[in-house]
Design a protein around this motif. Structure first.
Motif, PDB file in Angstrom:
ATOM      1  N   ARG A  92       0.838  -1.189   0.000  1.00 33.95           N
ATOM      2  CA  ARG A  92       0.000   0.000   0.000  1.00 33.95           C
ATOM      3  C   ARG A  92       0.873   1.240   0.000  1.00 33.95           C
ATOM      4  NH1 ARG A  92      -3.599  -0.398   5.075  1.00 33.95           N
ATOM      5  NH2 ARG A  92      -5.073   0.694   3.760  1.00 33.95           N
ATOM      6  N   TRP A 220      -6.193  -9.458  -9.501  1.00 30.99           N
ATOM      7  CA  TRP A 220      -7.328  -8.753  -8.913  1.00 30.99           C
ATOM      8  C   TRP A 220      -7.252  -8.775  -7.380  1.00 30.99           C
ATOM      9  CZ3 TRP A 220     -11.938 -10.218  -6.170  1.00 30.99           C
ATOM     10  CH2 TRP A 220     -12.792  -9.129  -5.967  1.00 30.99           C
ATOM     11  N   VAL A 224      -7.571  -6.134  -3.599  1.00 30.57           N
ATOM     12  CA  VAL A 224      -8.213  -6.369  -2.309  1.00 30.57           C
ATOM     13  C   VAL A 224      -7.181  -6.287  -1.187  1.00 30.57           C
ATOM     14  CG1 VAL A 224      -9.717  -7.920  -1.024  1.00 30.57           C
ATOM     15  CG2 VAL A 224      -9.880  -7.845  -3.500  1.00 30.57           C
ATOM     16  N   GLU A 231      -9.353  -5.306   6.468  1.00 31.70           N
ATOM     17  CA  GLU A 231     -10.459  -5.262   5.518  1.00 31.70           C
ATOM     18  C   GLU A 231     -10.377  -6.408   4.522  1.00 31.70           C
ATOM     19  OE1 GLU A 231     -11.529  -1.479   3.746  1.00 31.70           O
ATOM     20  OE2 GLU A 231     -10.708  -0.485   5.508  1.00 31.70           O
ATOM     21  N   LEU A 235     -13.205  -9.096   3.819  1.00 36.23           N
ATOM     22  CA  LEU A 235     -13.766  -9.268   2.474  1.00 36.23           C
ATOM     23  C   LEU A 235     -13.653 -10.718   2.015  1.00 36.23           C
ATOM     24  CD1 LEU A 235     -12.379  -6.007   0.852  1.00 36.23           C
ATOM     25  CD2 LEU A 235     -14.777  -6.547   1.185  1.00 36.23           C
ATOM     26  N   ASN A 281      -5.523   2.669 -11.500  1.00 40.82           N
ATOM     27  CA  ASN A 281      -4.898   1.889 -10.438  1.00 40.82           C
ATOM     28  C   ASN A 281      -5.386   0.459 -10.328  1.00 40.82           C
ATOM     29  OD1 ASN A 281      -3.122   3.751  -8.586  1.00 40.82           O
ATOM     30  ND2 ASN A 281      -4.819   4.932  -9.407  1.00 40.82           N
ATOM     31  N   ASN A 282      -6.441   0.119 -11.091  1.00 42.13           N
ATOM     32  CA  ASN A 282      -6.983  -1.226 -10.998  1.00 42.13           C
ATOM     33  C   ASN A 282      -5.934  -2.236 -11.477  1.00 42.13           C
ATOM     34  OD1 ASN A 282      -8.391  -3.558 -11.075  1.00 42.13           O
ATOM     35  ND2 ASN A 282     -10.045  -2.782 -12.374  1.00 42.13           N
ATOM     36  N   GLY A 338      -4.750  11.432 -10.406  1.00 40.40           N
ATOM     37  CA  GLY A 338      -5.595  11.294  -9.226  1.00 40.40           C
ATOM     38  C   GLY A 338      -4.867  11.184  -7.904  1.00 40.40           C
ATOM     39  N   TRP A 339      -3.530  11.331  -7.929  1.00 44.59           N
ATOM     40  CA  TRP A 339      -2.828  11.243  -6.647  1.00 44.59           C
ATOM     41  C   TRP A 339      -3.003  12.489  -5.813  1.00 44.59           C
ATOM     42  CZ3 TRP A 339      -0.995   7.230  -4.281  1.00 44.59           C
ATOM     43  CH2 TRP A 339      -0.847   6.075  -5.029  1.00 44.59           C
TER      44      TRP A 339
ATOM     45  N   THR B  85     -12.491   3.917  10.187  1.00 45.35           N
ATOM     46  CA  THR B  85     -11.788   4.807   9.277  1.00 45.35           C
ATOM     47  C   THR B  85     -11.155   3.911   8.227  1.00 45.35           C
ATOM     48  OG1 THR B  85      -9.904   4.625  10.727  1.00 45.35           O
ATOM     49  CG2 THR B  85     -11.180   6.647  10.851  1.00 45.35           C
ATOM     50  N   HIS B  86     -11.224   4.368   7.017  1.00 42.85           N
ATOM     51  CA  HIS B  86     -10.622   3.596   5.947  1.00 42.85           C
ATOM     52  C   HIS B  86      -9.467   4.407   5.404  1.00 42.85           C
ATOM     53  CE1 HIS B  86     -10.349   1.044   2.374  1.00 42.85           C
ATOM     54  NE2 HIS B  86     -10.089   2.176   1.760  1.00 42.85           N
ATOM     55  N   GLU B  87      -8.265   3.865   5.511  1.00 38.07           N
ATOM     56  CA  GLU B  87      -7.096   4.572   5.006  1.00 38.07           C
ATOM     57  C   GLU B  87      -7.074   4.437   3.491  1.00 38.07           C
ATOM     58  OE1 GLU B  87      -2.332   4.298   5.028  1.00 38.07           O
ATOM     59  OE2 GLU B  87      -3.372   3.230   6.643  1.00 38.07           O
ATOM     60  N   THR B  89      -5.571   4.588  -0.049  1.00 35.55           N
ATOM     61  CA  THR B  89      -4.223   4.569  -0.614  1.00 35.55           C
ATOM     62  C   THR B  89      -4.259   4.913  -2.095  1.00 35.55           C
ATOM     63  OG1 THR B  89      -4.491   2.186  -0.761  1.00 35.55           O
ATOM     64  CG2 THR B  89      -3.188   3.013   1.055  1.00 35.55           C
ATOM     65  N   PHE B  90      -4.491   3.928  -2.936  1.00 36.95           N
ATOM     66  CA  PHE B  90      -4.498   4.190  -4.372  1.00 36.95           C
ATOM     67  C   PHE B  90      -5.860   4.723  -4.812  1.00 36.95           C
ATOM     68  CE2 PHE B  90      -1.439   0.766  -3.653  1.00 36.95           C
ATOM     69  CZ  PHE B  90      -0.310   1.364  -4.185  1.00 36.95           C
ATOM     70  N   PRO B  91      -5.891   5.651  -5.763  1.00 33.86           N
ATOM     71  CA  PRO B  91      -7.176   6.218  -6.192  1.00 33.86           C
ATOM     72  C   PRO B  91      -7.978   5.278  -7.092  1.00 33.86           C
ATOM     73  CG  PRO B  91      -5.359   7.309  -7.326  1.00 33.86           C
ATOM     74  CD  PRO B  91      -4.752   6.345  -6.376  1.00 33.86           C
ATOM     75  N   TYR B  92      -8.441   4.176  -6.526  1.00 35.20           N
ATOM     76  CA  TYR B  92      -9.352   3.300  -7.263  1.00 35.20           C
ATOM     77  C   TYR B  92     -10.651   4.047  -7.521  1.00 35.20           C
ATOM     78  CZ  TYR B  92      -6.389  -0.557  -5.661  1.00 35.20           C
ATOM     79  OH  TYR B  92      -5.345  -1.393  -5.412  1.00 35.20           O
ATOM     80  N   GLU B  96     -14.723   0.180  -8.556  1.00 32.40           N
ATOM     81  CA  GLU B  96     -13.699  -0.827  -8.273  1.00 32.40           C
ATOM     82  C   GLU B  96     -13.677  -1.178  -6.786  1.00 32.40           C
ATOM     83  OE1 GLU B  96     -10.771   0.585 -11.941  1.00 32.40           O
ATOM     84  OE2 GLU B  96     -10.268   1.141  -9.902  1.00 32.40           O
ATOM     85  N   ILE B  97     -13.873  -0.148  -5.947  1.00 34.37           N
ATOM     86  CA  ILE B  97     -13.909  -0.377  -4.501  1.00 34.37           C
ATOM     87  C   ILE B  97     -15.087  -1.278  -4.134  1.00 34.37           C
ATOM     88  CG2 ILE B  97     -14.412   0.765  -2.303  1.00 34.37           C
ATOM     89  CD1 ILE B  97     -11.590   1.178  -3.020  1.00 34.37           C
ATOM     90  N   LEU B  99     -16.700  -3.347  -5.977  1.00 34.57           N
ATOM     91  CA  LEU B  99     -16.523  -4.698  -6.528  1.00 34.57           C
ATOM     92  C   LEU B  99     -15.676  -5.593  -5.617  1.00 34.57           C
ATOM     93  CD1 LEU B  99     -16.065  -4.184 -10.355  1.00 34.57           C
ATOM     94  CD2 LEU B  99     -17.697  -5.688  -9.233  1.00 34.57           C
ATOM     95  N   MET B 100     -14.808  -4.966  -4.812  1.00 39.01           N
ATOM     96  CA  MET B 100     -13.982  -5.784  -3.920  1.00 39.01           C
ATOM     97  C   MET B 100     -14.836  -6.549  -2.914  1.00 39.01           C
ATOM     98  SD  MET B 100     -10.646  -3.475  -3.356  1.00 39.01           S
ATOM     99  CE  MET B 100     -10.051  -2.473  -4.715  1.00 39.01           C
ATOM    100  N   TYR B 137     -12.086   7.241  -5.550  1.00 34.90           N
ATOM    101  CA  TYR B 137     -12.707   7.296  -4.230  1.00 34.90           C
ATOM    102  C   TYR B 137     -11.866   8.083  -3.241  1.00 34.90           C
ATOM    103  CZ  TYR B 137      -9.965   3.963  -1.459  1.00 34.90           C
ATOM    104  OH  TYR B 137      -8.978   3.347  -0.733  1.00 34.90           O
ATOM    105  N   THR B 138     -10.606   8.385  -3.612  1.00 34.74           N
ATOM    106  CA  THR B 138      -9.781   9.226  -2.739  1.00 34.74           C
ATOM    107  C   THR B 138     -10.278  10.665  -2.728  1.00 34.74           C
ATOM    108  OG1 THR B 138      -8.334   9.303  -4.656  1.00 34.74           O
ATOM    109  CG2 THR B 138      -7.612   7.966  -2.822  1.00 34.74           C
ATOM    110  N   ARG B 139     -11.155  11.026  -3.690  1.00 33.84           N
ATOM    111  CA  ARG B 139     -11.622  12.410  -3.733  1.00 33.84           C
ATOM    112  C   ARG B 139     -13.046  12.558  -3.202  1.00 33.84           C
ATOM    113  NH1 ARG B 139      -9.141  14.504  -9.370  1.00 33.84           N
ATOM    114  NH2 ARG B 139      -6.964  14.290  -8.774  1.00 33.84           N
TER     115      ARG B 139
END
Lengths: 339, 273
Positions: A92, A220, A224, A231, A235, A281-282, A338-339, B85-87, B89-92, B96-97, B99-100, B137-139
C-alpha cells in the motif's frame, strides 16, 4: 452497447502484446551494423538461406546476437516492472520498488561472491538467484512477528536485510583483486544485457515467466490486499497465504531478472507509476500494462545504450537518465492521475 | 432462532483480559448496538466476531456455525464489515472499490464478472451514490466515502453487517444520512446490524423508528447491561458508564414519541471510579 467493452478489451490486449513485439523487431535493425527493416522478415522466416556471405551474416546478427538480447530485455523489463507494481499494491505504498525486500542486494552479493570465489560468469547466475531468494526469505521471516506478516514489518525486514547485504557487497569489493575482479563486480552491479544469449533465457526465463504468470493470475486480489489486512480479511481473503504468494511470485521474477542482467534500478519503481497514469490503479489492468511497458522500456533503453556511444553504456545508468525526464513529462501531462 | 450467538466470550492480549463473560444474541432484522467509553474493547470485540482475533474462551456462532471453524472466505459469506476509518491509498474508482466486496465469491485467480458489476451498480444505487461510480474514491467526502463502504458491504450479500462507529468524523447532515440508510436497509432487506457507537442518541433514533434494537453497555470488560434502549439507557447507567449527569427527554411530533438523551455535566471522575 454490450459489444463495446469487449472490443475495447481486445484492442487493449492486442496493443499490450504488439508493443513489445514491435520494440523487439526495431531492436533487430539497430546497432553498430544497421540492418534495413525490409531484410528482417526474410531473415526471420529463414529465407536468404542460400549460403552467401551477406545473408549468413544477417542471420548471425539477428538470430544469435540481437534476438536473444531483445528477448531477454523484454523478460527482464516486464519482470522488474510487474514485481514493482505488485509490491506497491501489497505494501500500500507507491514508493516501494521491486527491490524492497532485499532481492537486488541479495543477488548483488551472490554475484559478487561468485566472481570473487570462482572468477567465472557461469557461477554468477545460480549464486545471484540463490542469494536473491535467500534475502527475501530472511526479510519475510523477520517480518513474521506474531505469526502474521504486517506490511510495515516486512518493509522493515527488507531494509535490514538490504543493508546487511549491501555491506557484504562492499566487503567483497574491498577484498577483490582490483585489476580483474573489482571491475567485473562493479560493472555487474551497474546492470547490462551485453552478454545475453539463449542460455541466459533458458536459465532465467523460467523463474521470470513463472513469476509473471503467477502475478497475472492473482492480480485482482492485489486490489483487495491493498485495502489493508483487516479489511481484506473481512472481504474474505486469506491474507497470509495471498501475501506470501505475491511475495513469492514477485521474488521469482525479480531474482530471475537480476541474476542475468545485474542491478537495474528505476524500472521496478517508476514503470508501474507510468502505467497508473495511463490506465488507472486497478491491478486487473495495471499488472499486464506494467509487463508490456516494462518490456518496451527496457528494450528501447538497451538499444540506446548500444548505439549512443562507441562502447556500451551500462543499463542501470541509462534507465534513470532516460526514465527520469520522461516520468516528469508524463506527470505534467496527466497531472499524476488522481494522486 | 438467533442469527448470531455469542457465549461467554473472553479475549485479551498477553496476561490481561480486555473483556470476559460477554454473551448476547442478534436476531434477523435487528440492530445490536455496542456502547461504551473509549478503549473499552468495542472494536476488539468486533474483531473477534470478524475472525481477526481468536477468543480465549467462549464461542461465536453465526447461522449455527462456529466461526473458529470457518475459513475467512466462508466468514465473509456471513459477515460484512464497514470500518471506522478507511485509510485511502491508491485512487481506485468507486465502482472498483465496491466490486472488492465480491472477493469471497471470486476464485483465487479470477476477477469479478459482469453480474458482479451489475450488483455493484445496484448497491451504489441503494445507498444513493450511483452518480459517483467512476470517480476516484480518494476524492470523496467523508459521508460519500462511508456510503461507498456500506455499498461494498451490501454486495457481500451477508445476513449480518458489522459497523464500527459508522458516523465518526461525519458532519450533522451526513451523520443523519448514514442513520437513515441503516434504518432503510434493515427495513427493506431484513439484514441484521452489529454496530459500535459513541452516541446513545443513535440508539434511541433506531428505537424511535420502530426498528428492533438492542443495546449492550460495555464497561471495564463486562456488560453492565443488555436490553432494549428504553430500559437500558437510563440516567443511572449513563452515570455509571461515562460519569456524566444526563436527562432522558421525550419530544412528541406527528404523534410519534422521540426519545433523546441530554447531557447536563460531567461528574467527579473519582466518584466515577
Amino acid at each position: 452497447m454490450s459489444a463495446g467493452p469487449s472490443w475495447k478489451k481486445i484492442v487493449t490486449y492486442s496493443v499490450l502484446v504488439l508493443a513489445p513485439v514491435l520494440c523487439i523487431v526495431l531492436s533487430l535493425c539497430l546497432g553498430r551494423y544497421p540492418l534495413p527493416i525490409s531484410a528482417i522478415p526474410g531473415v526471420l522466416l529463414g529465407k536468404f538461406s542460400g549460403g552467401d556471405q551477406i545473408s549468413e551474416m544477417y542471420r548471425t546478427i539477428v538470430w544469435d546476437i540481437r534476438m536473444p538480447r531483445a528477448l531477454l530485455g523484454a523478460l527482464v523489463g516486464g519482470s522488474l516492472a510487474v514485481s514493482g507494481a505488485a509490491f506497491q499494491g501489497l505494501f500500500r505504498n507507491p514508493l516501494v520498488s521491486s527491490g524492497i525486500l532485499g532481492v537486488s542486494s541479495g543477488a548483488g552479493f551472490g554475484a559478487a561472491l561468485a566472481i570473487l570465489l570462482f572468477n567465472n560468469m557461469a557461477a554468477t547466475y545460480p549464486c545471484a538467484l540463490g542469494f536473491g531468494m535467500l534475502a527475501v526469505f530472511l526479510s519475510y521471516m523477520i517480518g513474521r512477528v506474531y505469526k502474521k506478516t504486517p506490511a510495515i514489518m516486512l518493509v522493515l525486514g527488507g531494509v535490514i536485510v538490504s543493508s546487511v547485504f549491501s555491506a557484504l557487497v562492499s566487503f567483497t569489493k574491498y577484498v577483490a583483486d582490483p585489476y580483474e575482479q573489482l571491475p567485473t563486480i562493479v560493472f555487474w552491479l551497474m546492470g547490462s544485457l551485453a552478454s545475453a544469449g539463449y542460455r541466459d533465457i533458458q536459465f532465467a526465463g523460467i523463474p521470470m515467466l513463472l513469476g509473471m504468470a503467477g502475478l497475472l493470475g492473482i492480480r485482482w486480489r492485489i486490489n483487495v490486499l491493498s485495502m489493508g489486512d483487516k479489511e481484506a480479511h473481512a472481504l474474505g481473503i486469506n491474507t497470509t497465504w495471498t501475501k506470501g504468494f505475491v511475495v513469492f511470485c514477485a521474488t521469482l521474477a525479480t531474482a530471475g531478472a537480476v541474476c542475468v542482467s545485474g542491478v537495474i534500478g528505476w524500472v521496478g519503481l517508476v514503470i508501474p507509476h507510468i502505467g497508473r497514469m495511463l490506465v488507472g490503479n486497478n491491478n486487473t489492468v495495471l499488472i499486464p500494462v506494467s509487463i508490456s511497458l516494462g518490456a518496451c522500456f527496457l528494450i528501447l533503453v538497451d538499444n540506446l545504450g548500444r548505439i549512443l556511444t562507441g562502447s556500451e553504456i551500462p543499463l542501470g545508468i541509462l534507465t534513470a537518465l532516460v526514465g527520469g525526464p520522461f516520468f516528469v513529462y508524463l506527470l505534467k501531462k496527466t497531472k499524476g492521475g488522481g494522486w | 432462532m438467533a442469527l448470531v450467538q455469542i457465549e461467554n466470550a473472553r479475549f485479551g492480549y498477553d496476561g490481561t483480559d480486555i473483556f470476559r463473560d460477554l454473551s448476547f444474541t442478534v436476531s434477523k432484522g435487528e440492530i445490536f448496538c455496542l456502547l461504551g467509553p473509549n478503549g473499552c474493547g468495542k472494536t476488539t470485540l468486533l474483531d473477534c466476531i470478524l475472525g481477526t482475533h481468536r477468543l480465549r474462551e467462549g464461542s461465536i456462532t453465526i447461522n449455527g456455525q462456529d466461526i473458529s471453524t470457518l475459513r475467512s472466505g466462508r466468514i465473509a459469506h456471513h459477515l460484512a464489515y464497514v470500518p471506522q476509518t478507511h485509510e485511502r491509498t491508491f485512487p481506485y474508482t468507486v465502482k472498483e472499490i465496491v466490486l472488492m466486496g465480491r472477493a469471497a465469491y471470486t476464485g483465487v485467480f479470477g476477477s469479478p464478472s459482469r453480474a458482479d458489476a451489475e450488483l455493484a451498480e445496484s448497491a451504489l444505487e441503494t445507498v444513493g451514490v450511483q452518480h459517483l461510480q467512476n470517480r476516484p474514491y480518494t476524492r470523496l467526502s467523508g459521508g460519500e466515502g462511508q456510503l461507498v463502504m456500506i455499498a461494498r458491504a451490501l454486495v457481500q450479500e451477508t445476513p449480518v453487517i458489522i459497523l464500527d462507529e459508522p458516523t465518526a468524523h461525519l458532519d450533522f447532515r451526513n451523520e443523519l444520512i448514514i442513520l437513515e440508510k441503516i434504518v432503510e436497509l434493515v427495513r427493506d432487506t431484513g439484514v441484521s446490524i452489529i454496530m459500535a457507537t459513541h452516541f446513545p442518541n443513535h440508539i434511541f433514533y433506531f428505537e424511535n423508528k420502530f426498528i428492533a434494537t438492542q443495546v449492550a453497555l460495555l464497561h471495564e470488560g463486562r456488560f453492565l447491561d443488555v436490553g432494549s434502549p428504553g430500559e437500558t439507557l437510563t440516567e443511572n447507567t449513563m452515570e455509571m458508564l461515562y460519569g456524566i449527569e444526563t436527562r432522558i427527554m421525550s419530544h412528541s411530533s406527528d404523534g410519534i414519541e422521540h426519545k433523546q438523551i441530554l447531557p447536563i455535566n460531567t461528574m467527579d471522575i473519582k466518584y466515577h471510579a
